[in-house]
Motif scaffolding. Structure first.
Motif, PDB file in Angstrom:
ATOM      1  N   VAL A   1      35.295  41.561  44.545  1.00  0.00           N
ATOM      2  CA  VAL A   1      34.722  40.829  45.678  1.00  0.00           C
ATOM      3  C   VAL A   1      34.867  39.333  45.413  1.00  0.00           C
ATOM      4  O   VAL A   1      34.983  38.893  44.275  1.00  0.00           O
ATOM      5  N   ARG A   2      34.866  38.565  46.486  1.00  0.00           N
ATOM      6  CA  ARG A   2      34.898  37.100  46.384  1.00  0.00           C
ATOM      7  C   ARG A   2      33.473  36.573  46.430  1.00  0.00           C
ATOM      8  O   ARG A   2      32.696  36.963  47.302  1.00  0.00           O
ATOM      9  N   ASN A   3      33.155  35.687  45.500  1.00  0.00           N
ATOM     10  CA  ASN A   3      31.900  34.938  45.563  1.00  0.00           C
ATOM     11  C   ASN A   3      30.663  35.807  45.790  1.00  0.00           C
ATOM     12  O   ASN A   3      29.815  35.482  46.603  1.00  0.00           O
ATOM     13  N   ALA A   4      30.553  36.918  45.132  1.00  0.00           N
ATOM     14  CA  ALA A   4      29.390  37.819  45.231  1.00  0.00           C
ATOM     15  C   ALA A   4      29.230  38.434  46.619  1.00  0.00           C
ATOM     16  O   ALA A   4      28.144  38.873  46.993  1.00  0.00           O
ATOM     17  N   ASP A   5      30.311  38.486  47.385  1.00  0.00           N
ATOM     18  CA  ASP A   5      30.289  39.121  48.705  1.00  0.00           C
ATOM     19  C   ASP A   5      30.029  40.621  48.533  1.00  0.00           C
ATOM     20  O   ASP A   5      30.205  41.176  47.453  1.00  0.00           O
TER      21      ASP A   5
ATOM     22  N   ASP B   1      31.877  40.653  35.352  1.00  0.00           N
ATOM     23  CA  ASP B   1      32.871  39.595  35.459  1.00  0.00           C
ATOM     24  C   ASP B   1      34.250  40.181  35.735  1.00  0.00           C
ATOM     25  O   ASP B   1      34.618  41.212  35.183  1.00  0.00           O
ATOM     26  N   ALA B   2      35.012  39.513  36.571  1.00  0.00           N
ATOM     27  CA  ALA B   2      36.344  39.993  36.944  1.00  0.00           C
ATOM     28  C   ALA B   2      37.312  40.035  35.763  1.00  0.00           C
ATOM     29  O   ALA B   2      38.312  40.747  35.821  1.00  0.00           O
TER      30      ALA B   2
ATOM     31  N   LEU C   1      45.393  42.758  45.480  1.00  0.00           N
ATOM     32  CA  LEU C   1      44.974  41.549  46.197  1.00  0.00           C
ATOM     33  C   LEU C   1      44.381  40.512  45.241  1.00  0.00           C
ATOM     34  O   LEU C   1      44.597  39.309  45.407  1.00  0.00           O
ATOM     35  N   TYR C   2      43.664  40.967  44.246  1.00  0.00           N
ATOM     36  CA  TYR C   2      43.089  40.069  43.245  1.00  0.00           C
ATOM     37  C   TYR C   2      44.197  39.306  42.521  1.00  0.00           C
ATOM     38  O   TYR C   2      44.104  38.087  42.319  1.00  0.00           O
ATOM     39  N   LEU C   3      45.259  40.002  42.149  1.00  0.00           N
ATOM     40  CA  LEU C   3      46.366  39.340  41.452  1.00  0.00           C
ATOM     41  C   LEU C   3      47.029  38.288  42.316  1.00  0.00           C
ATOM     42  O   LEU C   3      47.546  37.297  41.804  1.00  0.00           O
ATOM     43  N   ARG C   4      47.015  38.452  43.613  1.00  0.00           N
ATOM     44  CA  ARG C   4      47.588  37.444  44.518  1.00  0.00           C
ATOM     45  C   ARG C   4      46.696  36.202  44.630  1.00  0.00           C
ATOM     46  O   ARG C   4      47.169  35.138  44.994  1.00  0.00           O
TER      47      ARG C   4
END
Length: 81
Positions: A28-32, A49-50, A67-70
């Protein structure tokens, strides 16, 4: 330049809170609460942690990983053998 902060959030089975109830880890982005793959996750789900993404790849969402790798920078120092 916008820097995205990511974290891993668990998709859990009905026995939420039990560490063995993790079905899959998502990014997730920013705790979304919406994973990169679009899955809605519980606010009570475990997070981590990612940077732990590589520790147990069999339990990670493939789509979130792609998507994270992008969205994250490639750091050559992390890939030396």
């Amino acid at each position: 330049m916008v820097i995205m902060m990511h974290q891993m959030r668990a998709e859990t089975a009905p026995a939420a809170g039990d560490p063995d109830s993790v079905v899959s880890w998502h990014i997730v982005r920013n705790a979304d609460l919406t994973a990169l793959c679009g899955k809605e996750l519980s606010p009570a789900a475990p997070v981590q942690d990612a940077t732990r993404w590589t520790l147990d790849p069999d339990h990670n969402c493939h789509t979130c990983g792609a998507l994270y790798l992008r969205e994250t920078p490639y750091l050559p120092g992390e890939h030396t053998g």
